[in-house]
Design an enzyme around this catalytic site. Sequence first.
Site, PDB file in Angstrom:
ATOM      1  N   ASP A 281      13.837 -26.183  45.909  1.00  0.00           N
ATOM      2  CA  ASP A 281      15.016 -26.839  45.318  1.00  0.00           C
ATOM      3  C   ASP A 281      16.124 -25.842  44.992  1.00  0.00           C
ATOM      4  O   ASP A 281      15.877 -24.645  44.838  1.00  0.00           O
ATOM      5  CB  ASP A 281      14.614 -27.576  44.034  1.00  0.00           C
ATOM      6  CG  ASP A 281      14.005 -26.633  42.996  1.00  0.00           C
ATOM      7  OD1 ASP A 281      13.130 -25.835  43.386  1.00  0.00           O
ATOM      8  OD2 ASP A 281      14.402 -26.680  41.826  1.00  0.00           O
ATOM      9  N   GLU A 282      17.312 -26.377  44.908  1.00  0.00           N
ATOM     10  CA  GLU A 282      18.467 -25.687  44.325  1.00  0.00           C
ATOM     11  C   GLU A 282      18.673 -24.254  44.814  1.00  0.00           C
ATOM     12  O   GLU A 282      18.735 -23.328  44.006  1.00  0.00           O
ATOM     13  CB  GLU A 282      18.317 -25.642  42.790  1.00  0.00           C
ATOM     14  CG  GLU A 282      18.324 -27.001  42.149  1.00  0.00           C
ATOM     15  CD  GLU A 282      18.170 -26.933  40.626  1.00  0.00           C
ATOM     16  OE1 GLU A 282      18.884 -27.675  39.957  1.00  0.00           O
ATOM     17  OE2 GLU A 282      17.346 -26.146  40.136  1.00  0.00           O
TER      18      GLU A 282
HETATM   19  C1  TNX Z   1      16.717 -29.098  37.864  1.00  0.00           C
HETATM   20  S1  TNX Z   1      14.934 -30.809  39.292  1.00  0.00           S
HETATM   21  C2  TNX Z   1      15.702 -28.300  38.360  1.00  0.00           C
HETATM   22  C3  TNX Z   1      15.003 -27.374  37.435  1.00  0.00           C
HETATM   23  C4  TNX Z   1      15.538 -27.456  36.034  1.00  0.00           C
HETATM   24  C5  TNX Z   1      15.826 -28.897  35.684  1.00  0.00           C
HETATM   25  C6  TNX Z   1      16.251 -29.107  34.271  1.00  0.00           C
HETATM   26  C7  TNX Z   1      14.693 -29.562  40.095  1.00  0.00           C
HETATM   27  C8  TNX Z   1      13.947 -29.724  41.319  1.00  0.00           C
HETATM   28  N1  TNX Z   1      15.188 -28.398  39.635  1.00  0.00           N
HETATM   29  O1  TNX Z   1      15.094 -26.044  37.908  1.00  0.00           O
HETATM   30  O2  TNX Z   1      14.589 -26.915  35.176  1.00  0.00           O
HETATM   31  O3  TNX Z   1      16.833 -29.357  36.541  1.00  0.00           O
HETATM   32  O4  TNX Z   1      16.319 -30.464  33.957  1.00  0.00           O
END
Ligand code: TNX
Length: 521
Positions: free
Chosen positions: A325-326
Amino acid sequence: MFVAPNSLGAHRVVPVPLSVTPGSGAPFALTSSTLVAVQAGSAEVTRTGELLAALLRVPTGLAIPVTSGTAAAPRGAIVLRLGGPASLGDEGYELTVSADSVRIIAAAPAGVFHGVQTLRQLLPAAIESELNYGRRAAAAWTIPAGQITDRPRFGWRGAMLDVARHFFTVDEVKQFIDVLALYKMNIFHVHLGDDQGWRIQIDSRPKLTEVGGSTEVGGGPGGFYTKADYAEIVRYAAERYVTIVPEIDMPGHTNAAIAAYPELSCSRPIPTSTAAARVPGTYTGTEVGWSTFCPDSEKVYAFVEDIVREIAAMTPGPYFHMGGDEVHVLKDPQYIKFVERVQDIVYKHGKTMVGWEEIGKARLRTTSIAQQWKSDSVPPAVTQGAKLVLSPATKTYLDMKYTPNTELGLTWAAIIELRTAYDWEPATYLKGVAEQQILGVEGALWSETVHNIGSALYLTLPRLPALAELGWSSVENRQWEGFRQRIAGHASRWRLLGINFYPSPQVDWDSAPGRPAALVP
Ligand code: TNX
């Protein structure tokens, strides 16, 4: 606390069972002749019988022996056995209560275990107490007569705990697993690595825990699980029919690994807040998306190979979660190459790959699983034929605040009161994604704001039981008003179990917060 329903029709079981038929006869009562009679020859059923007997003995003060044999069970027996119809699947059970006996029959051991959780919930809340009520309560330990046939709707009913942003001890993790088991959830996804911490011993890469495990959000001491700790978590979960899904998030969310082994990064990004870190290179802030492994370096794939090999060897379940993710600092072709290389490594070590929905950009094997968290249309992984776990942040994220005034938690996705967590339907949530493409649901507890298990459970209850009901119960049986009334009876259980919870004003709790619990009727 001693209010037992006087008809099975008035039960308060969560998740609501598939079919409940109240009987007209007298209830079953726990007495000095009660025993647990388990299937001869099944070590697993025996173990579940021992867990049940241990639970019942404490508040009742009764002996409750566990016996095993093939002879007809005597009067007063709680019978646990296999041999139920195949239509119950691996997790379903039939529970029959009469004045003479309680019988839990399943097709597989997990079903017996789930039937025992229902039995627990049919007894008065005081059954969860550490106090021995002895004769004061002797008349109260009753279960109304009737029959329950039950099986789950979805096979994946999970919760994730982020032990990377803040570390949770083995005992804390066990408390979290206890809550999953009580509500018939079967997946514990543990987020073992992120920018702020690396939490699992890897023999071939000792600096991961030495350096990467040494801190956490806010600069606390962090921590990590030794292989023995992890084995203990695996064992504890398995006894409760919960499968561990270990996640090592990559290529992003990897600063802790990079602090330990700087060659994993192409060029070392230095977040502004790092300057304050106690251990050089570590990160104790909460920004996301800035770190990444170097997708063009073979050293990275040798590292991933070491990690996946060791984690696969210590994990009996079929899954390895690669995160994904991200990643805001890679171009798509670099990201895709990385996911495809990792996917090959995961399958080479005999595991099924799971990843956050972003992995759908890469070419996925048809068995790989994508975990939806943000999209509200068909995720690319589904178009490729991959199955989905639904974790919409707006409904299932356990780190979102209940109201704008909740002290803990974040708000970026939504404010999630209990009804919001309950009142949605997995099969229609994403237009164009049919029920057959959905493996199930999972709630995620990210721990940027969560320092200990008390805070974790405050955010988890009562929203996790709501999600458990979405995952287990049939659509026809499920409606908010019914859930609201049934869950009201659970607060007194949580208080006796020492489990913190949010007393949502949307529920008329039996046991109001601050009101001393009446020990005897
Ligand atoms: C998004 S949801 C993230 C996490 C964070 C979270 C906080 C996701 C796959 N990644 O790295 O902890 O938001 O709500």
